[in-house]
Enzyme design. Structure first.
Site, PDB file in Angstrom:
ATOM      1  N   ASP A 275       0.848  -1.172   0.100  1.00 52.42           N
ATOM      2  CA  ASP A 275      -0.208   0.163   0.039  1.00 52.42           C
ATOM      3  C   ASP A 275       0.969   1.364   0.025  1.00 52.42           C
ATOM      4  O   ASP A 275       1.917   1.221   0.493  1.00 52.42           O
ATOM      5  CB  ASP A 275      -0.883   0.054   1.242  1.00 52.42           C
ATOM      6  CG  ASP A 275      -2.191   0.724   0.709  1.00 52.42           C
ATOM      7  OD1 ASP A 275      -2.210   1.398  -0.095  1.00 52.42           O
ATOM      8  OD2 ASP A 275      -3.091   0.536   1.654  1.00 52.42           O
ATOM      9  N   GLU A 624     -17.182  10.486   5.085  1.00 56.33           N
ATOM     10  CA  GLU A 624     -16.378   9.083   5.405  1.00 56.33           C
ATOM     11  C   GLU A 624     -15.638   8.706   4.194  1.00 56.33           C
ATOM     12  O   GLU A 624     -15.937   9.068   2.907  1.00 56.33           O
ATOM     13  CB  GLU A 624     -17.710   7.984   5.441  1.00 56.33           C
ATOM     14  CG  GLU A 624     -18.473   8.045   4.411  1.00 56.33           C
ATOM     15  CD  GLU A 624     -19.487   6.748   4.585  1.00 56.33           C
ATOM     16  OE1 GLU A 624     -19.111   5.949   5.671  1.00 56.33           O
ATOM     17  OE2 GLU A 624     -20.246   6.527   3.895  1.00 56.33           O
TER      18      GLU A 624
END
Length: 876
Positions: A275, A624
């Protein structure tokens, strides 16, 4: 023919390939350029010719060209979560991943992925043609799907997943990968990547530092099944290892995850990317390694082939010299990386590659847009419909009110990790188009997501000018430090800009790691107090007459901020906004006016003569998402601190209900929202998620009965925050429908219809021999008066097992269409793995004795059941 695929190889025979073809005796400068050799032979030859420095550079996500070998630059970083993301072109945007999960429709998801890969191919081919193949967000290696388990509704990135269930996630993920990678026996259409491996689901603020230590039972029964399905059974091309640590080691350097399970047990031979910035976390945040050399060497030895986002892997050159790692170990990674690029056909003539001649005209084609609308419709979940308030009858409506923070919010329907379509349909737009000119549609926002303080914005552009020209002087810089000469200077009428990450602002500037300065002279038309409000996706500063009023360039502000200014009529004020963007979406907007606190009762009174009130609320990807600099009541850092619908919205709906008119709550969300008051008091509720570019049309179709809703919840909707364990606790105890001991507000798999269905004629053997398959069939009949879809769900449970098991577990599902009065026979086959449970010791066990099977339209309601006994097989 595009010679850029094999730069530096310009032979007469190759240029004439399209007409004379290849021969075994063709001359090539290097053997790896010969398409008649196997990919393995070509990769081995190429890697043997590279220097150590060249190899290491290829292990960065932005791999540079190797001119002497004719290897073009390539950036591995691209996204296709629900359509090609962050593209410089307009593309088709499908519903967010969690919404696609609510369709429970694997063929539909496979088609969507195939169409997305088609658009991605077109973008890549166009970029090669125009010499831009080394840029980010145009490559064919997509870092999707996200098959993490949505274990806690507070996680802001849960919207990117397929929900809380391992089986549903596995099947949907499998369909996505198959659609994305194509069906050609030799070439990949594009390369999918399963992420984030593993045991990763928030909190976002802790993702770079937390260390998870799940039980073996939870690891194998919840966190790993979807990854196993994609890796072992679906041949996914790539895997992304997560930021967090697992049992004391960073995931990208984990012995059990990366070596024992991924490479040894599952025999994965594809590529692994970290990542982005995860390798730096080894020594900066987890503190498990001394420096970049040790971190990089360890990550590569554990099978992490790409360092995304950082320069840590550049230390591998010194790591080899220091004997922390050998060049042969680096060769393993390099071969995996080039194998993917060869399988994508990047070094072969376009005429040989099935997918290589995809024209740019496929972008937003009619079939693709139709599929987006189809999936938006399929995703909508009807949660409540007291007294059949829905569908609304157009003939009975002369005036309709559409209100709420998401009623006309184009950003909400696009979710995150999204592309940009040419046109977006909001709920307001869809309803207006549906009812036509004969019905009056009244719109009022009425409330923000978390409060009723609404900026009554004015058009100040007519009072803004710079050097005699109306608007703002905009200066754009190719860095985020405002240094050097602007690469673009222009006048902009208003300051209201939005770009996807990497989107082309101008030919020489992308919306990534840039800065902009906006300057204007504002002449007040009256003496008054004016509020200036700035919303931005990254950090900014706002100046009036050279004095900074709000903003900072420390941590990204990334939220709405305002300041009040007393102005005098006829006086001119120099306004300046400095905006700095690093990564992610880029947006900056300046508005001015007066804040007015909404009087909910007054608004309701104005709307009381409407025949129906559609309240479109919920939450938004503006609140979010991934590691967001947001801090509103109930929200923090991209996650949620409460799953309750913000109180201001409930108060608004209370006032609307008091009108006595039917109120329909259209909820948009990427996660489960607790709505106890609404569930008790609002007669009709639908969950529309983040429905993609055609969300508004789909919502209107459901509201007015032109589509019969059949979406089913892929997550549990809990009643309150008290139902949830600690967010940081990765134990699955009392989490998700499989282990939750309480009563859900709306359970996993739930969804109503405008029609009704009956289940009977369940056929299943009363006994199954260990190691054998178990066929099951059931008849489903549409007993209502409307055609519609039903999602047939099969669950098993082991109520008398002497080992830990879920309360119940989904093991099969099919979405079917039935005309009114029609019956269909639906068949399932459970294999031994479906019936097995992973014990606390991590071993697969088939519990002997009885287990329960239920098949129906949900977990416990409208189901037929049977008890099956497992017996020992004959070992002879």
């Amino acid at each position: 023919m595009r010679n850029k695929r094999i730069k530096g190889v310009v032979t007469l025979a190759l240029m004439c390939f399209a007409t004379i073809g290849f021969s075994q005796s063709q001359d090539y400068k290097f053997p790896f350029q010969n398409p008649n050799l196997t990919f393995e032979q070509r990769v081995d030859d190429l890697v043997s010719r590279m220097t150590l420095e060249e190899k290491v550079a290829q292990m960065m996500n932005k791999a540079p060209a190797i001119e002497r070998l004719g290897i073009p630059a390539y950036d591995w970083w691209n996204e296709v979560l629900h359509g090609v993301a962050r593209s410089p072109f307009n593309v088709t945007v499908y519903p967010q991943a969690i919404a696609m999960a609510a369709t429970w429709n694997t063929p539909s998801l496979k088609t969507m992925a195939d169409y997305s890969a088609t658009e991605g191919r077109a973008i890549y081919e166009k970029s090669v043609e125009t010499g831009k193949e080394g840029q980010r967000y145009i490559g064919l290696t997509y870092w999707s799907p996200n098959v993490n388990i949505f274990r806690d509704p507070r996680w802001g990135r849960g919207q990117e997943t397929y929900g809380e269930d391992p089986f549903l996630t596995s099947m949907l993920g499998k369909a996505f990968v198959q659609g994305l990678q194509g069906d050609d026996p030799k070439y990949l259409k594009s390369a999918a990547c399963a992420k984030h491996y593993a045991v990763h689901s928030g909190p976002e603020k802790l993702r770079h530092v937390f260390d998870v230590k799940p039980s073996n039972y939870d690891l194998w029964n919840t966190y790993l099944p979807a990854f196993k399905e994609l890796i072992v059974n679906t041949d996914v091309a790539g895997v992304m290892c997560a930021y967090n640590a697992f049992e004391g080691q960073p995931c990208c350097g984990s012995d059990p995850l990366m070596v024992d399970i991924l490479r040894n047990q599952w025999e994965f031979n594809g590529y692994v990317t970290s990542d982005c910035w995860a390798i730096d976390d080894f020594f900066k945040n987890h503190k498990t390694h001394a420096d970049a050399q040790h971190a990089s060497a360890d990550a590569v030895m554990h099978g992490t082939d790409i360092d995304c986002g950082t320069a840590a892997y550049l230390a591998l050159v010194d790591a080899v010299k220091s004997k922390l790692i050998t060049e042969k170990q680096i060769d393993v990674s390099i071969k995996r990386l080039f194998m993917v690029r060869f399988r994508l056909g990047m070094f072969d003539p376009a005429s040989m590659v099935k997918y290589a001649n995809t024209p740019i005209s496929v972008l937003e084609s009619d079939p693709h847009k139709a599929q987006s609308l189809k999936m938006a419709r399929e995703s909508i979940v009807l949660l409540k419909n007291t007294n059949n308030v829905l569908p609304l009858k157009k003939k009975n409506i002369r005036k309709i009110a559409v209100v709420g923070p998401n009623a006309d919010n184009a950003l909400a329907v696009l979710g995150n990790y999204n592309g940009t379509p040419s046109q977006v349909e909001t709920a307001l737009m869809g309803i207006k188009e549906k009812v036509g000119k004969d019905v009056e549609v009244v719109y009022e926002k009425g409330v923000n997501f978390t409060d009723g303080n609404i900026l009554q914005a004015e058009d100040i552009s007519k009072f803004c000018s710079f050097e005699g020209k109306q608007g703002f002087k905009a200066e754009y810089f190719n860095s985020n430090t405002f240094t050097g000469t602007p690469v673009l200077t222009r006048m902009e009428n208003q300051l209201d800009n939005f770009w996807q990450e990497g989107e082309q602002i101008t030919e020489s500037l992308k919306a990534y790691n840039f800065s902009a300065r906006y300057t204007t002279d504002f002449t007040a038309d009256r003496t008054d107090e004016i509020t200036f409000e700035i919303a931005a996706d990254d950090s900014f500063q706002f100046f009036v007459d050279g004095k900074m009023q709000i903003g900072s360039f420390g941590n990204s502000s990334g939220e709405l901020k305002s300041t009040k200014l007393n102005v005098v009529k006829g006086t001119t004020y120099r306004l300046e906004v400095k905006y700095r963007q690093k990564e992610g979406k880029a947006s900056v907007k300046l508005a001015a006016g007066k804040y007015v606190k909404t009087d909910f009762k007054a608004v309701a009174n104005r709307l009381k003569d409407a025949d129906a009130i559609i309240y479109v609320g919920g939450i938004s990807p503006q609140l979010e998402g991934e590691e967001m600099p947001v801090n509103y009541p109930g929200f923090d850092g991209g996650d949620r601190t409460s799953i309750l619908l913000p109180e201001a919205q409930t108060e608004f709906m209370k006032a609307l209900k008091d009108t006595g008119k039917p109120v329909v709550f259209v909820m948009m969300t990427g996660s489960a929202i607790a709505i106890p008051w609404e569930s008790e008091n609002i007669p009709a509720i639908i969950n529309a998620w983040y429905g993609g570019q055609s969300a508004g049309t789909a919502i209107a179709d459901v509201l007015f009965g032109d589509y019969n809703p059949a979406g089913r919840l892929p997550v549990t909707f809990y009643k309150s925050d008290s139902d949830l364990p600690s967010f940081t606790d990765y134990s699955m105890d009392n989490r998700t429908y499989r282990y939750f001991k309480g009563e859900a507000l709306y359970p996993f798999g739930f969804g109503l219809s405008y029609t009704s269905f009956k289940y009977n004629k369940l056929k299943v053997s009363k006994k199954v021999v260990e190691g054998k398959v178990l066929p099951i069939s059931v008849q489903v009949t549409n007993t209502g008066q409307i055609d519609g879809d039903e999602v047939v769900q099969l669950y098993i449970s082991f109520p008398n097992s002497n080992i830990k098991t879920p309360i119940r577990a989904l093991k099969g599902f099919q979405r079917i269409s039935l005309k009114k009065g029609e019956s269909k026979n639906v068949q399932f086959v459970l294999n031994p793995e479906d019936l097995s449970i992973i014990s606390e010791s991590g071993k697969a066990i088939l519990p002997l004795g009885n287990f329960n099977i239920s098949v129906g339209g949900g977990q416990t309601e409208n189901v037929v059941k049977s008890i099956v006994s497992v017996t020992k097989g004959n070992n002879k």
